[in-house]
Design a protein around this motif. Sequence first.
Motif, PDB file in Angstrom:
ATOM      1  N   LEU A  94      30.673 104.595 -30.719  1.00 60.70           N
ATOM      2  CA  LEU A  94      31.204 105.284 -31.895  1.00 60.70           C
ATOM      3  C   LEU A  94      30.997 106.791 -31.759  1.00 60.70           C
ATOM      4  O   LEU A  94      31.884 107.585 -32.091  1.00 60.70           O
ATOM      5  CB  LEU A  94      30.516 104.753 -33.155  1.00 60.70           C
ATOM      6  CG  LEU A  94      30.961 105.367 -34.476  1.00 60.70           C
ATOM      7  CD1 LEU A  94      32.446 105.130 -34.727  1.00 60.70           C
ATOM      8  CD2 LEU A  94      30.127 104.801 -35.630  1.00 60.70           C
ATOM      9  N   GLY A  95      29.829 107.182 -31.261  1.00 56.97           N
ATOM     10  CA  GLY A  95      29.559 108.603 -31.040  1.00 56.97           C
ATOM     11  C   GLY A  95      30.522 109.212 -30.036  1.00 56.97           C
ATOM     12  O   GLY A  95      31.017 110.333 -30.236  1.00 56.97           O
ATOM     13  N   VAL A  96      30.811 108.484 -28.962  1.00 55.27           N
ATOM     14  CA  VAL A  96      31.773 108.954 -27.966  1.00 55.27           C
ATOM     15  C   VAL A  96      33.156 109.106 -28.596  1.00 55.27           C
ATOM     16  O   VAL A  96      33.857 110.109 -28.381  1.00 55.27           O
ATOM     17  CB  VAL A  96      31.835 107.980 -26.769  1.00 55.27           C
ATOM     18  CG1 VAL A  96      33.004 108.321 -25.847  1.00 55.27           C
ATOM     19  CG2 VAL A  96      30.527 108.031 -25.977  1.00 55.27           C
ATOM     20  N   ALA A  97      33.562 108.122 -29.381  1.00 52.24           N
ATOM     21  CA  ALA A  97      34.893 108.143 -29.998  1.00 52.24           C
ATOM     22  C   ALA A  97      35.050 109.307 -30.970  1.00 52.24           C
ATOM     23  O   ALA A  97      36.096 109.973 -30.993  1.00 52.24           O
ATOM     24  CB  ALA A  97      35.157 106.821 -30.716  1.00 52.24           C
ATOM     25  N   VAL A  98      34.029 109.569 -31.761  1.00 54.20           N
ATOM     26  CA  VAL A  98      34.090 110.677 -32.723  1.00 54.20           C
ATOM     27  C   VAL A  98      34.312 112.001 -32.002  1.00 54.20           C
ATOM     28  O   VAL A  98      35.142 112.823 -32.403  1.00 54.20           O
ATOM     29  CB  VAL A  98      32.799 110.715 -33.573  1.00 54.20           C
ATOM     30  CG1 VAL A  98      32.714 112.008 -34.368  1.00 54.20           C
ATOM     31  CG2 VAL A  98      32.749 109.521 -34.516  1.00 54.20           C
ATOM     32  N   VAL A  99      33.577 112.202 -30.909  1.00 54.18           N
ATOM     33  CA  VAL A  99      33.692 113.450 -30.150  1.00 54.18           C
ATOM     34  C   VAL A  99      35.044 113.565 -29.453  1.00 54.18           C
ATOM     35  O   VAL A  99      35.673 114.628 -29.454  1.00 54.18           O
ATOM     36  CB  VAL A  99      32.538 113.541 -29.119  1.00 54.18           C
ATOM     37  CG1 VAL A  99      32.829 114.595 -28.069  1.00 54.18           C
ATOM     38  CG2 VAL A  99      31.229 113.857 -29.822  1.00 54.18           C
ATOM     39  N   CYS A 100      35.505 112.457 -28.863  1.00 54.11           N
ATOM     40  CA  CYS A 100      36.735 112.507 -28.065  1.00 54.11           C
ATOM     41  C   CYS A 100      38.003 112.492 -28.919  1.00 54.11           C
ATOM     42  O   CYS A 100      39.034 113.027 -28.503  1.00 54.11           O
ATOM     43  CB  CYS A 100      36.769 111.338 -27.086  1.00 54.11           C
ATOM     44  SG  CYS A 100      35.531 111.453 -25.783  1.00 54.11           S
ATOM     45  N   LEU A 101      37.934 111.872 -30.102  1.00 57.65           N
ATOM     46  CA  LEU A 101      39.133 111.760 -30.943  1.00 57.65           C
ATOM     47  C   LEU A 101      39.375 112.990 -31.803  1.00 57.65           C
ATOM     48  O   LEU A 101      40.513 113.418 -31.993  1.00 57.65           O
ATOM     49  CB  LEU A 101      39.028 110.532 -31.849  1.00 57.65           C
ATOM     50  CG  LEU A 101      39.343 109.169 -31.242  1.00 57.65           C
ATOM     51  CD1 LEU A 101      39.037 108.072 -32.251  1.00 57.65           C
ATOM     52  CD2 LEU A 101      40.804 109.078 -30.802  1.00 57.65           C
ATOM     53  N   TYR A 102      38.317 113.550 -32.343  1.00 61.01           N
ATOM     54  CA  TYR A 102      38.472 114.542 -33.393  1.00 61.01           C
ATOM     55  C   TYR A 102      38.188 115.983 -32.960  1.00 61.01           C
ATOM     56  O   TYR A 102      38.288 116.896 -33.771  1.00 61.01           O
ATOM     57  CB  TYR A 102      37.582 114.164 -34.586  1.00 61.01           C
ATOM     58  CG  TYR A 102      37.872 112.773 -35.107  1.00 61.01           C
ATOM     59  CD1 TYR A 102      39.150 112.432 -35.547  1.00 61.01           C
ATOM     60  CD2 TYR A 102      36.895 111.786 -35.121  1.00 61.01           C
ATOM     61  CE1 TYR A 102      39.437 111.159 -36.012  1.00 61.01           C
ATOM     62  CE2 TYR A 102      37.164 110.505 -35.583  1.00 61.01           C
ATOM     63  CZ  TYR A 102      38.440 110.198 -36.029  1.00 61.01           C
ATOM     64  OH  TYR A 102      38.717 108.923 -36.475  1.00 61.01           O
ATOM     65  N   ILE A 103      37.795 116.171 -31.700  1.00 63.16           N
ATOM     66  CA  ILE A 103      37.562 117.529 -31.196  1.00 63.16           C
ATOM     67  C   ILE A 103      38.447 117.753 -29.973  1.00 63.16           C
ATOM     68  O   ILE A 103      38.390 116.969 -29.020  1.00 63.16           O
ATOM     69  CB  ILE A 103      36.078 117.742 -30.810  1.00 63.16           C
ATOM     70  CG1 ILE A 103      35.172 117.469 -32.019  1.00 63.16           C
ATOM     71  CG2 ILE A 103      35.863 119.155 -30.282  1.00 63.16           C
ATOM     72  CD1 ILE A 103      33.690 117.538 -31.701  1.00 63.16           C
ATOM     73  N   PRO A 104      39.280 118.784 -29.968  1.00 64.93           N
ATOM     74  CA  PRO A 104      40.108 119.059 -28.781  1.00 64.93           C
ATOM     75  C   PRO A 104      39.264 119.680 -27.671  1.00 64.93           C
ATOM     76  O   PRO A 104      38.521 120.639 -27.905  1.00 64.93           O
ATOM     77  CB  PRO A 104      41.147 120.061 -29.312  1.00 64.93           C
ATOM     78  CG  PRO A 104      40.496 120.708 -30.490  1.00 64.93           C
ATOM     79  CD  PRO A 104      39.557 119.712 -31.083  1.00 64.93           C
ATOM     80  N   TRP A 105      39.373 119.121 -26.472  1.00 63.10           N
ATOM     81  CA  TRP A 105      38.581 119.610 -25.344  1.00 63.10           C
ATOM     82  C   TRP A 105      39.500 120.169 -24.259  1.00 63.10           C
ATOM     83  O   TRP A 105      40.526 119.568 -23.948  1.00 63.10           O
ATOM     84  CB  TRP A 105      37.731 118.474 -24.758  1.00 63.10           C
ATOM     85  CG  TRP A 105      36.745 117.931 -25.735  1.00 63.10           C
ATOM     86  CD1 TRP A 105      36.833 116.773 -26.437  1.00 63.10           C
ATOM     87  CD2 TRP A 105      35.516 118.548 -26.145  1.00 63.10           C
ATOM     88  NE1 TRP A 105      35.746 116.605 -27.261  1.00 63.10           N
ATOM     89  CE2 TRP A 105      34.919 117.686 -27.097  1.00 63.10           C
ATOM     90  CE3 TRP A 105      34.862 119.732 -25.803  1.00 63.10           C
ATOM     91  CZ2 TRP A 105      33.703 117.973 -27.708  1.00 63.10           C
ATOM     92  CZ3 TRP A 105      33.644 120.019 -26.406  1.00 63.10           C
ATOM     93  CH2 TRP A 105      33.080 119.155 -27.351  1.00 63.10           C
TER      94      TRP A 105
ATOM     95  N   VAL B  13      32.638 115.511 -21.393  1.00 62.53           N
ATOM     96  CA  VAL B  13      31.642 114.502 -21.020  1.00 62.53           C
ATOM     97  C   VAL B  13      30.240 114.937 -21.424  1.00 62.53           C
ATOM     98  O   VAL B  13      29.395 114.094 -21.765  1.00 62.53           O
ATOM     99  CB  VAL B  13      31.713 114.178 -19.508  1.00 62.53           C
ATOM    100  CG1 VAL B  13      31.132 115.299 -18.655  1.00 62.53           C
ATOM    101  CG2 VAL B  13      30.988 112.868 -19.209  1.00 62.53           C
ATOM    102  N   ILE B  14      29.972 116.240 -21.415  1.00 62.82           N
ATOM    103  CA  ILE B  14      28.661 116.727 -21.866  1.00 62.82           C
ATOM    104  C   ILE B  14      28.484 116.435 -23.351  1.00 62.82           C
ATOM    105  O   ILE B  14      27.450 115.907 -23.785  1.00 62.82           O
ATOM    106  CB  ILE B  14      28.515 118.238 -21.581  1.00 62.82           C
ATOM    107  CG1 ILE B  14      28.517 118.498 -20.074  1.00 62.82           C
ATOM    108  CG2 ILE B  14      27.238 118.782 -22.212  1.00 62.82           C
ATOM    109  CD1 ILE B  14      28.585 119.974 -19.697  1.00 62.82           C
ATOM    110  N   ALA B  15      29.522 116.763 -24.139  1.00 64.07           N
ATOM    111  CA  ALA B  15      29.457 116.507 -25.582  1.00 64.07           C
ATOM    112  C   ALA B  15      29.376 115.012 -25.875  1.00 64.07           C
ATOM    113  O   ALA B  15      28.612 114.576 -26.750  1.00 64.07           O
ATOM    114  CB  ALA B  15      30.681 117.119 -26.264  1.00 64.07           C
TER     115      ALA B  15
END
Length: 364
Positions: free
Chosen positions: A93-104, A111-113
């Motif tokens: 869930l933590g990975v999904a929140v970072v990857c879905l809602y923050i543009p990288w 991957v660091i985040a």
Amino acid sequence: MEKMPKWADVVLIPLISLLLAAILSALVILAIGEDPWAALKMMVQGALGSTYGWGYTLYYATNFIFTGLAVAVAFHARMFNIGGEGQAMLGGLGVAVVCLYIPWPHWSVAVIAATISAAVFGAAWAAIPAYLQAKRGSHIVITTIMFNFIASAVLNYLLVNVMRPKGAMDPATARFAETTHLPTLHELLLPLGIKFSKAAPANVSLLIALVACVLVWLLLWRSRLGYEIRAFGHSESGARYAGISPVKITIVAMLISGALAGLMSVNTTMGESERLIMNATEGAGFIGIAVALMGRSHPVGVLLAAILFGFLYQGGAELALWTKIPREMIVVIQALVILFTGALDNMVRIPLEKLFLFLRRKEG
């Protein structure tokens, strides 16, 4: 005086346990009318005979490294963390929140985040059982098992009702942006002139797992906190006398354990499926218990045991695909390995200890 040499405890006992499991597995395969030698050759060929097989073996091994280290750290503090499965779910869930809602802008930043987020979510899910153990005396086994089911229910609710894209039928999030996709071993090794299967899911998170092994070794054997964790695990009363806080060690060790379990989701959620799905853990949290037991809770042992179980998973899948051996029988074989290397450890240990004591007396 030690009852047996260190090498016997670290090497000989696991090897004998593994041999016994292999013999019993061979008898099971014979009983259903299949050739155990042919089955073994097919497992080796399927798991290690090609870069495709190696890719899946290392993918599974990466999961087991993280969960094995998670269980090992808790073991050193004399705690049995069976909550790796739930902690890995929340790490996803933590990975999904970072990857879905923050543009990288690039996967290297993402991957660091994602690694930090997965560790924080996993540690947060371990924090409540840790507090209940440290402050209320609730047994860590009971609470972590309970939290596995709660994590599954929470994730199911979020995927069905909150994070599922409109119009989609399966309980999963949308696919992550292209800039968050992790490079596979094929992409990592190609610049070095090494050709690796494009279809294999092993990815850069394998390197994160190897770094985790080194960091856990440094923590446990080269830091004051690690010494306190191991001292507390050997003797709580002795640790109290030395001024080590049981509450602090219980909570800190479980936070580290939960963070390591959560890191598994970088491999499964960000690296392989590239979205958050149900059942991404596939029992890896429980396999981590056997990996830690077989690896004697040492990072090097955990690494080797994780590769072995990765071999069993991939080799077993090949057996189920190309032979008449049913998938359930593959699970039985894996269970026998877990049984002999974990639960029946004393069946091998006690006779060996008696043998070494006898030889020592004879020499004396």
